[in-house]
Write an enzyme that holds these catalytic residues in place. Structure first.
Site, PDB file in Angstrom:
ATOM      1  N   HIS A 137      37.714  32.792  38.810  1.00 30.37           N
ATOM      2  CA  HIS A 137      39.352  33.358  39.020  1.00 30.37           C
ATOM      3  C   HIS A 137      39.361  34.470  37.790  1.00 30.37           C
ATOM      4  CE1 HIS A 137      43.909  32.820  37.666  1.00 30.37           C
ATOM      5  NE2 HIS A 137      44.039  33.471  36.692  1.00 30.37           N
ATOM      6  N   GLU A 138      38.603  33.895  37.100  1.00 29.86           N
ATOM      7  CA  GLU A 138      38.392  34.599  35.762  1.00 29.86           C
ATOM      8  C   GLU A 138      37.434  36.282  36.307  1.00 29.86           C
ATOM      9  OE1 GLU A 138      40.469  34.402  33.092  1.00 29.86           O
ATOM     10  OE2 GLU A 138      41.053  32.624  33.497  1.00 29.86           O
ATOM     11  N   HIS A 141      39.432  38.471  37.755  1.00 29.27           N
ATOM     12  CA  HIS A 141      39.907  39.550  36.144  1.00 29.27           C
ATOM     13  C   HIS A 141      39.445  40.576  35.788  1.00 29.27           C
ATOM     14  CE1 HIS A 141      43.979  37.583  36.246  1.00 29.27           C
ATOM     15  NE2 HIS A 141      43.559  36.246  35.687  1.00 29.27           N
ATOM     16  N   GLU A 188      47.427  36.936  38.421  1.00 28.94           N
ATOM     17  CA  GLU A 188      47.194  35.088  38.545  1.00 28.94           C
ATOM     18  C   GLU A 188      46.974  35.460  39.510  1.00 28.94           C
ATOM     19  OE1 GLU A 188      46.273  33.429  36.093  1.00 28.94           O
ATOM     20  OE2 GLU A 188      46.035  35.372  35.091  1.00 28.94           O
TER      21      GLU A 188
END
Length: 354
Positions: A137-138, A141, A188
């Site tokens: 997930h990060e 980003h 997100e």
């Protein structure tokens, strides 16, 4: 070769060579990012702004008062990080820190180079595969360039507190903060998809979100029941509840956890996700040729379909009103595609996000 390219994942997972972040970005997130990237002078403005932002201070803070992930410290997280960068073909592995905080959280910040920060609360809460989805997930980003806007959001949120005593000063800043929060909530959802592409385990992603909502009591929770909560939240109540939902989410940087789980499950079952897993996805080398108009058209189409298919009372009312005067989805599509109207209200938009 770079560190990310020469390190294969700890177990066999599909790798997405040269994948563009457009492959997994939520339509609203993607259209905003494409427009910003195409904006003339955008890089120059933000490089000038970086002098005002406390990025250097943040880096020094984490370096001095957190634990930097490496082969010698939190080695299992370092392996996950390199795996994630390998799978998403991110050339430079970001620095990653573990910071003491009982609240489970993670973030990706930085203007020049992204850094990833995870809290001890999160590390202690999640198992290996759940944590792998969070690290992915990060990294998602970082690949999307979200860290730049996240840093600006943090800076402006702090600034709003400092100027709250100035008449109208806080109002102007909070208007920007509110807009950035709306974008970030969509980002997100994009990053959740990136986490799934990295972990390639939907159940682990679901468990992680469920634990973030309910804590380390997995034996007391059930994924299907958790998803039913999302359905009840989206469809339940009356118009007053619809307004309260909007008011509740406005101050948040993240969507509600049940909503994230439901959104991710829908995407995991979509044709878009299957095409990526089959190796058919936008390439990073093609990003420069991306059309801003096409991105806005896709975003408008997504919102039109969301209104049309939503079970929320307010959205259903909007759809019913629009349906009485001609299909809302069709009107939005015509506006962004330039197509001529065909007349009549029965030729509604078909299909959703695929």
């Amino acid at each position: 070769m770079t560190e990310g390219q020469e390190h294969a994942p700890s177990r066999r997972r599909r790798r997405f060579e040269d994948i563009s972040s457009r492959a997994y970005e939520h339509p609203a997130d993607r259209s905003a990012l494409v427009a910003l990237r195409k904006l003339s002078g955008f890089d120059t403005v933000f490089k000038a702004l970086s002098g005002l932002l406390p990025e250097r201070s943040l880096r020094l803070l984490f370096l001095s008062d957190s634990v930097r992930v490496s082969d010698d410290q939190f080695a299992h997280l370092h392996t996950m990080l390199r795996d994630a960068c390998y799978i998403l073909d991110l050339e430079k592995v970001p620095a990653m820190y573990v910071t003491q905080d009982p609240k489970p959280n993670a973030m990706c910040i930085g203007l020049d180079e992204p850094i990833i920060v995870v809290t001890t609360g999160l590390v202690e809460l999640l198992d290996e595969e759940e944590m792998r989805a969070v690290v992915g997930h990060e990294v998602g980003h970082a690949l999307s360039g979200h860290s730049v806007y996240r840093t600006i959001l943090l800076f402006l949120t702090g600034l709003a507190v400092k100027v709250a005593w100035i008449p109208l000063g806080n109002v102007a800043i909070m208007a920007i903060v509110t807009a950035l929060r709306e974008w970030f909530r969509k980002s997100e959802l994009s990053a959740d998809r990136a986490g799934l592409l990295v972990g390639q385990d939907l159940q682990a992603s679901m468990r992680g979100l469920m634990k973030i909502a309910g804590g380390n009591h997995l034996h007391e929770m059930n994924v299907d029941a958790f998803l039913k909560q999302a359905e009840e939240y989206e469809a339940g109540g009356d118009l007053r509840d619809s307004v309260l939902k909007i008011l509740n989410v406005l101050p948040r940087s993240h969507p509600f956890t049940t909503v994230r789980a439901a959104e991710l499950k829908r995407w995991a079952e979509s044709r878009d996700h299957q095409r990526i897993m089959d190796g058919h996805y936008p390439r990073r080398s093609e990003d420069k040729d991306t059309s801003v108009t096409d991105s806005f058209r896709e975003s408008a189409s997504h919102y039109a379909d969301s209104v049309r298919t939503s079970k929320d009372p307010l959205m259903k009312l909007v759809g019913d009103i629009a349906g009485g005067a001609g299909d809302l989805g069709g009107r939005l599509r015509d506006k962004f595609t330039g197509a001529a109207g065909t007349g009549g209200g029965s030729g509604g938009a078909t299909g959703g996000e695929r």
